[in-house]
Design an enzyme around this catalytic site. Sequence first.
Site, PDB file in Angstrom:
ATOM      1  N   HIS A  57       0.828  -1.213   0.000  1.00  0.00           N
ATOM      2  CA  HIS A  57       0.000   0.000   0.000  1.00  0.00           C
ATOM      3  C   HIS A  57       0.864   1.265   0.000  1.00  0.00           C
ATOM      4  CE1 HIS A  57      -3.429  -2.614   0.999  1.00  0.00           C
ATOM      5  NE2 HIS A  57      -2.635  -3.156   1.889  1.00  0.00           N
TER       6      HIS A  57
ATOM      7  N   SER B  89      15.307  20.697 -16.798  1.00  0.00           N
ATOM      8  CA  SER B  89      14.212  21.626 -17.025  1.00  0.00           C
ATOM      9  C   SER B  89      14.734  22.867 -17.730  1.00  0.00           C
ATOM     10  CB  SER B  89      13.574  22.024 -15.688  1.00  0.00           C
ATOM     11  OG  SER B  89      12.746  23.155 -15.832  1.00  0.00           O
TER      12      SER B  89
END
Length: 474
Positions: free
Chosen positions: A159, A280
């Site tokens: 999970h 970027s």
Amino acid sequence: MTEPKVLWASRFRSGPAPELMNLSRSDPSHFRLAAYDLAASSSHARELVRVGLLDEDEGERVQAALADIAADLEAGAVIPSEGDEDVHTFLERVLMERLGPLGGKLRAGRSRNDQAANDLKLYLRDKARRIALDLLSLQDAVAGQAEEHLQTLAPGFTHLQPAQPVSFAHQLLAHAQGFARDIERLRDWDRRAARSPLGAAALAGSAIAKNPDLSARELGYDGPCENSIDAVGSRDHVAEFLFATAMLGVNLSRLAEEIFLWSSRQFRWVELDDAYATGSSIMPQKKNADIAELTRGRAARLIGALSTMLTALKGLPFAYNRDLAEDKRAAFEAIDTLAAVLPAMTGMVRTLRVNTETLRRQATEGFTLATEVADWLARRGVPFSEAHEITGLLVRHCEDRGIGLEDVTDADLVAVDPRLDATVKSCLTPEAAVTARDAYGGTAPERVTEQLARLRSLSDDQREWAIRYDGPRT
């Protein structure tokens, strides 16, 4: 050069409308099947010699012309023209340019229906092995990282929450097991795909090509299809191939997702090599796992190709329908996608740098050793339901005090339950937790070492299958 023509024009009083040809003409990508069509034509020429439609001299001339066309095609010296409706029209045109009417004899006893089915099947059987080899390169990269990190401890998750300590090699090999099954799916698919459609002609079988078993063997098949209608009208082998590639895409996407997490500043488990990362245009500090992102995105294409093929097949009457031409677009999309993704993922995985100290430190964060306490109690006769409750109380006690399980004192243990004593502390290390899981398939280093050895043996067998193939290859 002769004027291109459609192969079906003689019964029509006028030529086809431009709009029809624009829709009907094969996409340029379909001409990649030319080498496979030539291989099948060579086999068909031998069959025409066997049944007497070509004499020995004619057969030799046809074979020589087909070989020359294949060489010219590879060299880029012959290319389709705008008027060539499909790969079959293209190659017949070129053959007749070189041989005259003799080239037209090759059409006897076959149809574009069985040719189209055969060309794509040969292509897929070839490319299945190329995909397997590319995937085995990725598998080698994963296995190489695992071999380096058999003793590296890491937190295991369920999970996406810390669960239990594991060997990082075990985590890596979980992905390797999925990839091994992907290759096995291709091998299993290939056994069913190893039946030749040649000899089925349009749908009823050929009154001329009487030995489809011989043509099948010459092209690397196990034998001919049992039913001529099924041979030209079915594409479940394409859908099944696309399922195998879609499942591979999903497995690649799951590895990509983990690499996102591992390389994030929050996890800091791995660092990407500069050659396999991007930045970027506005944020100079960024180092992005673009290969993983693109791989996750391309998985959607693979799933879409499968959906396209299944939708095209649904409700089609037998035998051949032009809807089936969608098989090539879907198959090419899948193959081209994997041809780009697999080498990039391989390079990224192979060059990952693993931060072993960070993994070791995080291996016990989030009370990942709690199960060790419960197991310790169970081995001393405490019912596991009760042991689970006691351990939960101990975790809560540690949370209240702001400490981890590895920091508990003897007084902490007794305060929670008198059955907890100092000997439980021997279990409260990640090394002990990992070593204890030494059953087959477990995360203990000895078991992971054995798992890795079995995986390498399977990879060797799979590589031999991919290399050992008697059919036409490009």
